[in-house]
Scaffold this active site. Structure first.
Site, PDB file in Angstrom:
ATOM      1  NE  ARG A 196      -7.395  -8.547  -0.114  1.00  0.00           N
ATOM      2  CZ  ARG A 196      -6.861  -7.777  -1.053  1.00  0.00           C
ATOM      3  NH1 ARG A 196      -5.840  -6.997  -0.763  1.00  0.00           N
ATOM      4  NH2 ARG A 196      -7.352  -7.796  -2.268  1.00  0.00           N
ATOM      5  CE  LYS A 251      -4.340  -2.025   1.341  1.00  0.00           C
ATOM      6  NZ  LYS A 251      -5.375  -2.320   2.331  1.00  0.00           N
TER       7      LYS A 251
END
Ligand code: PMM
Length: 261
Positions: free
Chosen positions: A239, A204
């Site tokens: 994840r 991210k």
């Protein structure tokens, strides 16, 4: 949890998995590398992304889900849409991963209750186009926990079995870098809520910002450092796009839990 993004526009791996064959092969490779569950999504949730229609989303994910489930892989579907969730479970998915925690589609909680599968409730405030304008908090950890528990309660009220609920702080969704780091720093508080906890930080932007703007595929080592931190806090799942390094990091992190060998 390994990620298969069957989308042309996801920020970190979008475009590489444009055909079902490529998605299936990628899912199987993630399992070989150590993924316990493969999360298949057909709609990008990156900040600013436009929505895709249900037909397109299902055309992207269902063949991949069916093929992986047929080979014995545990599959989750990454969707905010009740119709896609229902079709995905019929195709063999055993977990519904809803980044909106039931807020994007009023039919979702009913579908989850009717199918009886595991349900990931992620903290979410708004669709991708608007979400970063909602990144305003006085007490980010307290507010995220309160809003998550409200969605948890809504799911239970709709008939979802509490033991099927997995909570996710929603790193990067309506959150700026400092919000993400605060949530990670206080991860232990999420594990005290009485549910399994899933965390998604893989590649991210806030990691790229820490690394002086390094691109998504160059963020896996830093992602692994956070995976170790998650394991150290006994988090149920992470994840992730890259699995092999994350698995090693999880093994190491779990050694720092007292009485764990
Ligand atoms: N992040 C993304 C997509 N789905 N699901 C859960 N439960 N938690 C997350 O943090 C999460 C998610 C965005 O990342 P991607 O577009 O790279 O898959």
């Amino acid at each position: 949890m390994g990620v298969v993004n069957a989308t042309p526009d996801s920020f970190s791996d979008g475009g590489d998995l444009a055909t079902a064959e490529a998605g299936i092969a990628h899912g199987l490779a993630l399992v070989t590398q150590g993924a316990a569950i493969v999360d298949v999504g057909g709609e990008s949730t990156r900040p600013g992304a436009e929505r895709v229609d249900a037909r397109t989303e299902q055309h992207r994910v269902l063949p991949i889900i069916a093929a992986l489930a047929e080979r014995g892989v545990r599959v989750s579907v990454d969707t905010m849409r009740a119709s896609t969730a229902r079709a995905a479970v019929a195709a063999g998915a055993d977990t519904i991963n809803d980044v909106s925690g039931g807020m994007a589609d009023t039919d979702m909680l009913g579908v989850v209750a009717a199918t009886g599968v595991d349900y990931v409730v992620m903290h979410w405030r708004a669709h991708s186009r608007l979400m970063q304008s909602q990144a305003v908090y006085a007490d980010v950890v307290g507010e995220v926990i309160a809003e998550l528990l409200a969605r948890r309660d809504a799911a239970i009220a709709a008939g979802v079995d509490a033991s099927r609920i997995i909570l996710d702080p929603g790193i990067g969704f309506s959150k700026l870098g400092p919000h993400n780091w605060s949530l990670l720093r206080e991860l232990g508080r999420f594990n005290e809520l009485g549910h399994r906890v899933l965390v998604g930080v893989s590649r991210k932007r806030f990691i790229g910002d820490l690394l002086d703007g390094r691109g998504p595929t160059e963020r896996d080592a830093a992602t692994a450092a956070i995976s170790a931190w998650c394991a150290q806090h006994d988090i149920w799942g992470v994840r992730t796009h890259e699995v092999a390094m994350q698995r090693d990091a999880i093994l190491v992190g779990s050694r720092f839990i007292p009485d764990n060998g």
